[in-house]
Scaffold this motif. Structure first.
Motif, short mmCIF file in Angstrom:
data_model
loop_
_atom_site.label_atom_id
_atom_site.label_comp_id
_atom_site.label_asym_id
_atom_site.label_seq_id
_atom_site.Cartn_x
_atom_site.Cartn_y
_atom_site.Cartn_z
N PHE A 293 12.10 3.08 -11.08
CA PHE A 293 11.20 1.55 -10.42
C PHE A 293 11.08 0.58 -11.26
CE2 PHE A 293 7.41 -0.31 -9.20
CZ PHE A 293 8.45 -1.31 -7.82
N ALA A 294 11.09 -0.20 -11.52
CA ALA A 294 10.51 -1.38 -12.03
C ALA A 294 10.72 -2.48 -10.89
CB ALA A 294 11.53 -1.97 -12.84
N PRO A 295 9.65 -3.60 -11.08
CA PRO A 295 9.55 -5.06 -9.95
C PRO A 295 10.92 -6.06 -10.35
CG PRO A 295 8.54 -5.58 -11.57
CD PRO A 295 9.16 -3.71 -11.51
N VAL A 296 12.55 -5.81 -9.99
CA VAL A 296 13.43 -6.52 -9.94
C VAL A 296 14.52 -6.34 -8.93
CG1 VAL A 296 13.49 -5.14 -12.98
CG2 VAL A 296 14.62 -4.41 -11.03
N THR A 297 13.81 -6.04 -7.58
CA THR A 297 14.36 -6.58 -6.29
C THR A 297 13.07 -7.05 -5.77
OG1 THR A 297 14.28 -4.71 -5.00
CG2 THR A 297 15.56 -4.86 -6.62
N PRO A 298 13.92 -8.12 -4.32
CA PRO A 298 12.77 -8.27 -3.93
C PRO A 298 11.98 -7.12 -3.24
CG PRO A 298 14.47 -9.45 -3.38
CD PRO A 298 15.16 -8.51 -4.51
N GLU A 299 12.54 -6.65 -2.72
CA GLU A 299 11.73 -5.20 -2.07
C GLU A 299 10.37 -4.25 -3.13
OE1 GLU A 299 16.07 -5.82 -0.30
OE2 GLU A 299 15.09 -5.81 -2.53
N ALA A 300 11.69 -4.31 -4.52
CA ALA A 300 10.02 -3.47 -5.14
C ALA A 300 8.98 -4.50 -5.71
CB ALA A 300 11.46 -3.55 -6.61
N LYS A 301 9.31 -5.87 -6.11
CA LYS A 301 8.37 -6.12 -6.02
C LYS A 301 7.19 -6.87 -4.78
CE LYS A 301 10.67 -9.49 -8.97
NZ LYS A 301 11.68 -11.27 -8.95
N LEU A 302 7.46 -7.16 -3.40
CA LEU A 302 6.97 -6.97 -2.73
C LEU A 302 6.30 -5.59 -2.12
CD1 LEU A 302 5.72 -8.07 0.25
CD2 LEU A 302 7.65 -7.07 1.88
N ALA A 303 6.76 -4.14 -2.67
CA ALA A 303 6.38 -3.23 -3.03
C ALA A 303 5.30 -3.28 -3.30
CB ALA A 303 6.89 -1.90 -3.01
N ALA A 304 5.50 -3.69 -5.45
CA ALA A 304 4.73 -3.45 -5.68
C ALA A 304 3.42 -4.44 -5.60
CB ALA A 304 4.66 -3.89 -7.52
N GLU A 305 3.61 -5.51 -5.29
CA GLU A 305 2.36 -6.49 -4.90
C GLU A 305 1.52 -5.33 -3.79
OE1 GLU A 305 4.47 -10.25 -3.22
OE2 GLU A 305 4.87 -10.27 -5.65
N GLN A 306 1.98 -5.24 -2.71
CA GLN A 306 1.12 -4.40 -1.38
C GLN A 306 0.59 -3.36 -1.71
OE1 GLN A 306 0.68 -6.14 1.28
NE2 GLN A 306 2.17 -7.69 0.60
N VAL A 307 0.90 -2.53 -2.88
CA VAL A 307 0.41 -1.29 -3.15
C VAL A 307 -0.74 -1.94 -4.26
CG1 VAL A 307 0.55 0.80 -4.91
CG2 VAL A 307 2.72 0.35 -3.57
N ALA A 308 -1.00 -2.89 -5.00
CA ALA A 308 -2.25 -2.94 -5.53
C ALA A 308 -3.37 -3.84 -4.82
CB ALA A 308 -1.44 -4.81 -6.66
N LYS A 309 -3.48 -4.30 -3.55
CA LYS A 309 -3.73 -4.62 -1.99
C LYS A 309 -4.89 -3.43 -2.06
CE LYS A 309 -1.55 -8.85 -1.63
NZ LYS A 309 -0.70 -9.52 0.00
N PHE A 310 -3.68 -2.44 -2.38
CA PHE A 310 -4.61 -0.76 -1.76
C PHE A 310 -5.10 -0.76 -2.76
CE2 PHE A 310 -2.64 -2.20 2.35
CZ PHE A 310 -2.91 -2.03 3.56
N GLY A 311 -5.50 -0.84 -4.08
CA GLY A 311 -5.71 0.15 -4.73
C GLY A 311 -5.35 0.62 -6.03
N GLY A 312 -3.82 0.82 -5.78
CA GLY A 312 -2.54 1.46 -6.89
C GLY A 312 -1.83 0.71 -7.08
N SER A 313 -1.08 1.48 -8.03
CA SER A 313 -0.25 0.92 -9.52
C SER A 313 1.35 0.86 -8.32
CB SER A 313 -0.42 0.25 -10.69
OG SER A 313 -0.17 2.23 -10.41
N ALA A 314 2.35 0.26 -8.58
CA ALA A 314 3.42 0.54 -7.98
C ALA A 314 4.42 1.35 -9.51
CB ALA A 314 4.25 -0.60 -7.89
#
Length: 398
Positions: A293-314
């Motif tokens: 995993f790394a935030p290098v695709t649109p899907e991965a970037k969105l996932a990272a942002e959303q996980v952060a909103k729920f108090g975690g890190s991707a």
């Protein structure tokens, strides 16, 4: 009084018309239960998995939820239980989940828990002589190789560390032919760290590197002066550290204190995380780690942002939990799972059969293959710590 009755009748009729469906039932929900370590040294992995599952559920719910076998729509809810990275606790937690209407569980964090837990499941589906638990479990974090083979009710969405370190060592030999020797360090009492160090060492020796020695420590250790002194004495070109963020940082700080400066550092997959950078960004500068995993695709970037909103890190582990929620949605819909109290046994069998039938799933970095042994074949890349962040160093052609 008549006017009051008339008014109430109008209100009732209006409310009935506004409710969806002929049965006027409440909105259906499907609870997915995760479990893992939310206490102890590795608690951050359970915290991140819970956040990822909730983030994925939120995304699914916002786009209409999941369609059940009777055609009704339902929304996901997520519960996450703490097994404390303890095998007995993990078994107890899963037995508790299996005593409910749940038809699948997601977890665990720790490989030692998964190994013991998968051992209480029925080994082969349909074996009447085997009284093991018939309950599907899909792991997001537990990374020790080959664990899904233990039971046909066990599945994993984790990368192959054998393939990742085989690729990384070969790449290092090609890019840095002047590096000839390696020294290792390992959390000896943690199944994942120990197993992966075996992979690192084996691949290094197979690629022609001379392994000069190995230092060992425990997951809860806080001092590493003796181990690093031995490392310094070896003076190897490469140092490979198979440990989780807490002790990785402890060792790296001790290396800095003793002036140990190898030409190249290799780390454990699980340490390609925010926690490592928070604990020792300066000392970790340059360490190379393979990850899925790394935030290098649109899907991965969105996932990272959303996980952060729920108090975690991707990271590679929580990203796997995020992907699993979408996998479960697809299987529920393709297998027409009902998610009702009177269909629990059938739903569990459908979930197991649906997961076993998968040949490919959608991953945050691209397509993920599935094997006959119920494991994942995930795309991966190499990252290195640079200027306080994880940056992509190289993406192999798979």
């Amino acid at each position: 009084m008549r006017r009051l009755h008339a008014a109430l009748a109008v209100l009732l009729a209006g409310s009935m018309l506004s409710l969806p469906g002929s049965a006027l039932a409440q909105e259906r929900t499907v609870k997915i239960t995760g479990f893992g370590a939310k206490s102890g040294v590795v608690r951050v992995f359970g915290i991140n998995s819970e956040a990822a599952m909730k983030a994925a559920a939120d995304q699914i719910n916002k786009t209409g939820g999941v369609t059940l076998g009777d055609g009704t729509k339902a929304k996901f809810t997520v519960e996450f239980l703490d097994d404390r990275c303890n095998a007995e606790e993990g078994i107890s937690v899963v037995r508790r989940i299996a005593s409910t209407d749940a038809f699948v569980a997601v977890g665990p964090t720790c490989s030692n828990v998964a190994e013991s837990l998968f051992g209480i499941l029925q080994k082969k589906v349909g074996d009447a002589s085997d009284s093991g638990l018939q309950f599907p479990i899909i792991a997001d974090v537990a990374a020790k190789g080959g664990l899904a083979k233990i039971s046909e009710w066990a599945f994993r969405n984790v990368p192959s560390e054998f393939e990742m370190y085989k690729s990384l060592i070969a790449w290092i030999r090609k890019e840095h032919p002047n590096l000839k020797t390696m020294y290792g360090g390992v959390e000896k009492d943690f199944a994942h760290s120990n197993a992966t160090y075996g992979v690192m060492k084996g691949q290094a020796e197979g690629a022609g590197l001379k392994v000069l020695g190995t230092s060992e420590w425990l997951l809860n250790d806080t001092t590493f002066s003796t181990q690093v002194r031995d490392m310094k004495r070896a003076n190897a070109d490469i140092v490979a550290i198979s440990a989780h963020p807490f002790t990785t940082c402890g060792v790296l700080k001790e290396m800095a204190r003793q002036g140990v400066k190898p030409k190249l550092l290799i780390g454990l997959t699980s340490s390609s995380s925010v926690e490592t950078l928070q604990g020792c960004a300066k000392q970790a500068e340059g360490i190379i780690i393979p990850t899925s995993f790394a935030p290098v695709t649109p899907e991965a970037k969105l996932a990272a942002e959303q996980v952060a909103k729920f108090g975690g890190s991707a990271d590679l582990h929580s990203a796997a939990a995020y992907e699993i929620m979408f996998i479960l949605k697809d299987v529920i819909e393709s297998q027409k799972i009902m998610a009702k109290p009177d269909t629990v046994k059938a739903d569990r069998n459908k979930m197991r059969a649906g997961l076993a039938a998968l040949k490919e799933t959608k991953g945050l970095l691209g397509k993920v293959g599935r094997t006959a042994d119920r494991e994942a074949i995930k795309p991966y890349l190499y990252v290195h710590a640079k200027d306080g962040s994880w940056q992509v160093l190289y993406k192999p052609t798979l």
